[in-house]
Design an enzyme around this catalytic site. Structure first.
Site, PDB file in Angstrom:
ATOM      1  N   LYS A  23       0.488  -1.209   0.053  1.00  0.00           N
ATOM      2  CA  LYS A  23      -0.031  -0.097   0.787  1.00  0.00           C
ATOM      3  C   LYS A  23       1.040   1.554  -0.297  1.00  0.00           C
ATOM      4  O   LYS A  23       1.019   2.006  -0.715  1.00  0.00           O
ATOM      5  CB  LYS A  23      -1.134   0.116   1.302  1.00  0.00           C
ATOM      6  CG  LYS A  23      -2.368  -0.822   1.662  1.00  0.00           C
ATOM      7  CD  LYS A  23      -3.269  -0.918   1.330  1.00  0.00           C
ATOM      8  CE  LYS A  23      -4.261  -1.672   1.906  1.00  0.00           C
ATOM      9  NZ  LYS A  23      -4.035  -3.171   1.632  1.00  0.00           N
ATOM     10  N   ARG A  28      -6.783  -8.395 -10.211  1.00  0.00           N
ATOM     11  CA  ARG A  28      -7.559  -9.596 -10.391  1.00  0.00           C
ATOM     12  C   ARG A  28      -9.039  -9.097 -11.339  1.00  0.00           C
ATOM     13  O   ARG A  28      -9.259  -7.775 -10.491  1.00  0.00           O
ATOM     14  CB  ARG A  28      -7.181  -9.968  -9.447  1.00  0.00           C
ATOM     15  CG  ARG A  28      -8.205  -9.643  -7.864  1.00  0.00           C
ATOM     16  CD  ARG A  28      -8.256 -10.589  -6.872  1.00  0.00           C
ATOM     17  NE  ARG A  28      -8.386  -9.727  -6.036  1.00  0.00           N
ATOM     18  CZ  ARG A  28      -9.743  -9.360  -5.397  1.00  0.00           C
ATOM     19  NH1 ARG A  28     -10.575  -9.095  -6.119  1.00  0.00           N
ATOM     20  NH2 ARG A  28      -9.831  -8.340  -4.309  1.00  0.00           N
TER      21      ARG A  28
END
Length: 501
Positions: A116, A291
């Site tokens: 992150k 994804r």
């Protein structure tokens, strides 16, 4: 185009990928754990191979076992689905090194968004709006207090390697901050093997809105509109819809442009999602999922674009035929995640055997499921049974169809969160679109009464069905008993006859 594809996943997403492959004329190979030997995805695929015991670490996360099957089955490519190894850059690299195509983004893109802190640095450089906070890892408490006081309390401490809300805690004062940082570091170290944490301004009542991207290996990238994912419990999505009830053409254009900047910054070349938090007219980058998303279905319903087939074509080297101006949002779609869990008992998972299963149908209803009557919901994996999706010309019509579909849905043998969904779809704030990521905890007291009502309806249905099944079984037992006595008598007579003969 590929000749044969291995699906490195289970449940409804494995079946979704099998269907997409079949429509493209591609043969499919399933892998399954010992707990899933009677699963629908293993039965449905053209070929199926066991890759290990029930625990995911020994089966669905076992890279060597998956690649061994891929080699044995002579596949061309591997689709990871979502979860498990889907966002594992090392798996993507191992797939390519073994000579197979990875049906997903390039490993560098996966790796770039895996941290992150690193993702925030990339997004800042790309000009994507960020939540105010630390630019890197927090090294000591004095630095943390200085940053927190600069941006203002409350602040949230997040794990850099985290996901799904794990390693995330809120501090409302500098006195709380030290304890929160230590706790977040310990959780991050235990869950992800990385104790690195950072600080952001805590948004009190945000919406979770995401943008679907589609990029290819030729430098093209477009967005397919937005999804509203604010109905969550412990940072796990429960209800998603497209488009967001608050979306305007101007806001969609701004968020879409920001998402495309994010995708271009990492040379994104597959289906992916950029998640934002939205509050008071402003939106901020949250993370990027490299994804296919669970909730890709609602985007498919409102755009008419098959995202799974698009992923496969892109991995095979095909160029996007769609331009941004070709993407049109029509109507409204809602998805309810049907989970084997008890919403009246803090949503505790309820694994077990499904004794009776009847899915809904009718106009505007789609169901993506991986179960059947008699199927087991094992305790080793996610508790999701199915995704129920409805489509309508308006949000109101999509909601009406979802209410009907949930009423039709019969699952007996395990507790489900259907009563929760039915209660939400009647709640005033949801109907008005007045929702945030805190909707569930803010409205649980109102939802509970209706959840009890719908749970009792399910129990009454179970009692009626059980009684009918019992009566039917008594008749069967009587018939079988009579037949057994008859066969026994024949066998005895035959024994006598044989002896005499």
């Amino acid at each position: 185009m590929f000749n044969k594809v291995l699906i490195a996943n289970r449940g409804e997403i494995a079946i979704r990928i099998i269907r997409a492959c079949w429509e493209l004329g591609i043969k499919t190979v399933a892998v399954y754990s010992e707990a899933d030997k009677r699963s629908l995805h293993a039965t449905l695929a053209d070929e199926a191979y066991c890759i290990g015991p029930a625990p995911a670490a020994k089966s669905y996360l076992n890279i060597d076992a998956i690649l061994n099957v891929a080699e044995k089955a002579k596949v061309d490519a591997i689709h990871p689905g979502y979860g498990f190894l889907a966002e594992n850059a090392e798996f993507a690299r191992a797939v390519k090194k073994a000579g197979f195509e990875f049906i997903g983004p390039n490993p560098d893109a996966i790796e770039a968004m895996g941290s992150k802190i690193n993702a925030k640095k990339i997004m800042k450089k790309a000009g994507v709006p960020l939540i105010p906070g630390s630019e890197g890892a927090i090294e000591d408490i004095d630095e943390a207090i200085e940053i927190a006081e600069a941006i203002g309390f409350p602040v949230v401490v997040k794990a850099s390697a985290g996901g799904g809300g794990m390693g995330m805690s809120v501090a409302y004062s500098k006195e709380e901050l030290k304890e929160v940082i230590e706790s977040a570091r310990n959780i991050a170290k235990s869950a992800f093997g990385d104790p690195t944490v950072f600080i952001e301004k805590y948004l009190e009542n945000p919406r979770h809105i995401e943008i679907q991207l589609l990029g290819d290996k030729h430098g093209n990238i477009i967005h397919l509109g937005d999804r509203e994912c604010s109905i969550q419990r412990r940072h796990q999505k429960l209800i998603e819809e497209a488009p967001s009830p608050i979306m305007t053409e101007e806001l969609r254009e701004r968020m879409g442009e920001a998402a495309i900047k994010a995708g271009k910054a990492i040379n994104y070349d597959s289906a992916g999602t950029v998640e934002f938090l939205y509050e008071n007219g402003n939106f901020y980058f949250l993370e990027m999922n490299t994804r296919i998303q669970v909730e890709h279905t609602v985007t498919e319903q409102v755009t008419g674009i098959d995202l799974v087939k698009a992923m496969i074509k892109i991995a095979a080297g095909e160029e996007l035929t769609l331009k941004q101006e070709d993407v049109k949002i029509r109507g409204h779609a809602i998805e309810c995640r049907i989970n084997a869990e008890d919403p009246l008992n803090d949503f505790v998972p309820c694994p077990g055997k499904i004794k009776l299963y009847r899915s809904p149908g009718g106009p505007g209803v789609r169901i993506d499921s991986g179960v059947y009557g008699g199927a087991e919901i094992p305790p080793y994996y996610d508790s999701m049974i199915a995704k129920l999706i409805t489509y309508g010309n308006s949000r109101e019509e999509a909601i009406a169809r979802m209410k009907r579909a949930l009423r039709e849905y019969v699952i007996i043998g395990v507790k489900t969160n259907i009563p929760f969904h039915r209660a939400v779809l009647e709640e005033e704030n949801f109907l008005k679109g007045n929702i945030s990521t805190h909707y569930v905890e803010q409205n649980m007291h109102k939802l509970r009464e209706k959840m009890v009502k719908y749970a009792l309806e399910s129990r009454d249905l179970y009692s009626v069905v059980s009684e009918k099944v019992f009566e039917k079984n008594k008749k069967i037992a009587a018939a079988v008993g009579g037949l057994t006595m008859y066969i026994s008598q024949i066998m005895k007579e035959n024994e006598v006859n044989n002896k005499e003969w």
